[in-house]
Structures are given as C-alpha cells and as structure tokens.
Scaffold this active site. Structure first.
Site, PDB file in Angstrom:
ATOM      1  N   HIS A 179      23.630  53.825  17.851  1.00 29.40           N
ATOM      2  CA  HIS A 179      23.151  54.991  17.115  1.00 29.40           C
ATOM      3  C   HIS A 179      23.380  56.241  17.954  1.00 29.40           C
ATOM      4  CE1 HIS A 179      19.543  57.328  15.243  1.00 29.40           C
ATOM      5  NE2 HIS A 179      20.692  57.692  14.720  1.00 29.40           N
ATOM      6  N   SER A 219      21.350  54.713  11.275  1.00 32.97           N
ATOM      7  CA  SER A 219      20.164  55.343  11.843  1.00 32.97           C
ATOM      8  C   SER A 219      18.879  54.620  11.454  1.00 32.97           C
ATOM      9  CB  SER A 219      20.088  56.808  11.398  1.00 32.97           C
ATOM     10  OG  SER A 219      20.115  56.904   9.983  1.00 32.97           O
ATOM     11  N   GLU A 252      21.230  55.151  21.131  1.00 32.38           N
ATOM     12  CA  GLU A 252      20.309  54.020  20.959  1.00 32.38           C
ATOM     13  C   GLU A 252      21.155  52.766  20.776  1.00 32.38           C
ATOM     14  OE1 GLU A 252      16.073  54.481  18.876  1.00 32.38           O
ATOM     15  OE2 GLU A 252      17.694  55.187  17.596  1.00 32.38           O
ATOM     16  N   ASN A 296      14.110  57.463  15.098  1.00 34.19           N
ATOM     17  CA  ASN A 296      13.684  57.864  13.762  1.00 34.19           C
ATOM     18  C   ASN A 296      12.290  57.376  13.396  1.00 34.19           C
ATOM     19  OD1 ASN A 296      15.801  59.512  12.754  1.00 34.19           O
ATOM     20  ND2 ASN A 296      17.103  57.712  12.656  1.00 34.19           N
TER      21      ASN A 296
END
Length: 296
Positions: free
Chosen positions: A139, A118, A151, A189
């Site tokens: 991800h 992540s 992702e 993130n």
C-alpha cells in the site's frame, strides 16, 4: 528481482512505475488503453521535470527512468517475464479478484503478486490464486514519488520469504516499509478514515465550517493538510468505499459513513478529480475555494 510489472497507469500506478524505474528496475506499465498509458507516461515525465527543477535528480536520471519503462495494453504480454507484479487497478473488490485470477494463470510461477489496495482483504485476494504464499499488499501513499511509507500487508497465508523480499525491495526503492497484518483498513486507513469521517460529521452537524475544521487540524495538530481537503485529494468515493469496508468488517457503528459523504458521492461530487468536493478546484491552479454548497 529485476523485472516489475505495474497494472494500472492511473495516479497510483504511474507513481509506482516511476519509483521503480528511477531506482534502476525494468518496468512494464500495463493498462487497457493506449490513451491511459500515454496519460500515465505524461504524468511521470512531468513529475520527473519537477524533481529536475528542484535539483533532486539529474537530466541523465530522468532519461534513464523513462528508458526503463516499457508499456503494454495486453495483460498476458505485460506479465510474462515479471518477477513482481504490482496491481494498482480500481479499488473494486470484484475487479481485483477477477484480475488476480488472470494474473495467477499467466505469470511466472516464481513471481510475487502484490496489490496496492487501500482496504480490500489481502487474504481474500490471495484466495483467488493458486499461490497465496506469494500474494502480499504493497500500500503506497499518494503522491508515490514523494511519500516514504509503504504498508506491507501480510495475508493469512503470505510466507515469511515473500514478506522479507518485499520489505527489502521497498527499502531498495528508497521507501520505509512497515509490516502490518490483514485486518480491515490495515493501519493507515483504520485510523485515518474515522478521523476524516468525524470531520465530515462535524461539518454535517454544523459544529464548524470547512475551512474552520481544516484550520483546527492544521494549526492545532500540525497536520500538513486538513481532513476535508485530504478527503477531496484522496477521492470521496474512495473514502466512502474504505469506510464501508471498515463498517462491514468490524460491524461497529463508529465506522458508519456520514450521510453527507454518501450524498456527495451519489451526486458525483468526488473531490479534486471532479472539480468539486468540500472545496472547488480549477485545473492548473493551487487556489482552494470552499464549495458553494458549504458557504453560508
């Protein structure tokens, strides 16, 4: 691309194995212990039963999905015939780098190596191998069987061919892939963690309480879950680790983790997985109670 190996039978790993197997791929689920694998398989079966109850799948689909999954506690055996290897081990850089060295040495030369990290640099992970053009980030979002996004993160040396293959494969398993480049936190993130951190800072500074902060974001911003509950769900240790990656990677004070978050992780209050974070959690119950530490 027919044979998929997933390394790690935890929350993310078993979800990734589930999705590939449900979409017709042969999956080998690898972990260090039989106990970890059995726990992962049990979670997959429970999630399939939920889908069956909701009439999202048939009994035949459930049976086929489980049949498509084999297991191994030996890394070399588990990856020897893989077309794609998806690593979903602990979010710890040293562990991933060592693991990718081993995977690279044992996997077929044509295999693509993906990581579900992540926040850790894909370029750095790829540099631990002799095939950086075939290393990429996948991800997945939690819970994997439900969430649509993947992702797809290109490292500095990831080839166009590898990227195109993973984008196509992601669509084949019913996901919506978004291609991003390899910078700290990627996109999800980089945006999400500062918001969570700001919610924790607001709590720490006494701006509002736990439920008040979460209610503002749910009712005012149409978020399905408030940022503090989401942090508990992700794991406060994971949130802290990602913020540290962002802070180190960009060197900007806006990414510095809140002292309250640091203290909670140090004290072992990691959220839902330990039974207490900003809320308390009772196994088998969906009821949330604000942690006694945050009640007036």
């Amino acid at each position: 691309m027919k044979n998929i190996t997933v390394i790690g039978a935890g929350t993310m790993g078993n979800g990734i194995a589930h999705v590939f197997a449900q979409n017709g791929f042969k999956v080998t689920l690898v972990d260090l212990s039989t106990e970890a694998i059995q726990k992962g398989l049990s979670t997959i079966e429970k999630n399939l039963d939920r889908l069956l109850t909701k009439e999202k799948i048939t009994e035949a689909t459930k049976d086929t999905t489980l049949t498509n999954i084999s297991t191994s506690t030996d890394l070399i055996t588990g990856i020897k015939e893989a077309d794609l290897i998806v690593e979903a081990a602990t979010e710890h850089e040293a562990v991933k780098l060592e693991l990718f060295k081993k995977i690279d040495a044992a996997a077929p030369s044509s295999a693509i190596l993906a990581t579900n990290t992540s926040s850790i640099s894909i370029t750095k992970i790829a540099a631990a191998t002799h095939r950086p053009a075939q290393v990429i980030g996948m991800h997945f979002m939690n819970p994997v069987p439900i969430m649509q996004l993947i992702e797809v993160i290109r490292g500095y040396n990831t080839s166009n061919e590898t990227t195109a293959t993973i984008m196509t494969l992601s669509r084949q398993i019913g996901k919506s892939p978004v291609e991003v480049n390899d910078y700290p936190g990627f996109v999800a993130n980089r945006i999400l963690m500062p918001m969570i951190n700001e919610a924790i800072i607001s709590l720490h500074e006494g701006v509002a309480g736990v439920t008040e902060i979460d209610t503002v974001m749910k009712l005012g911003m149409a978020h399905p879950m408030g940022p503090l509950q989401l942090a508990d769900f992700i794991g406060l240790d994971v949130c802290l680790s990602i913020l540290q990656v962002l802070h180190h990677g960009f060197g900007q004070p806006k990414y510095a983790p809140c002292p309250l978050l640091i203290n909670m992780v140090t004290a072992g209050r990691l959220g839902a997985k330990t039974g207490e974070g900003f809320y308390t959690y009772v196994p088998g119950s969906k009821e949330l109670n604000v942690s006694p530490r945050f009640t007036k």
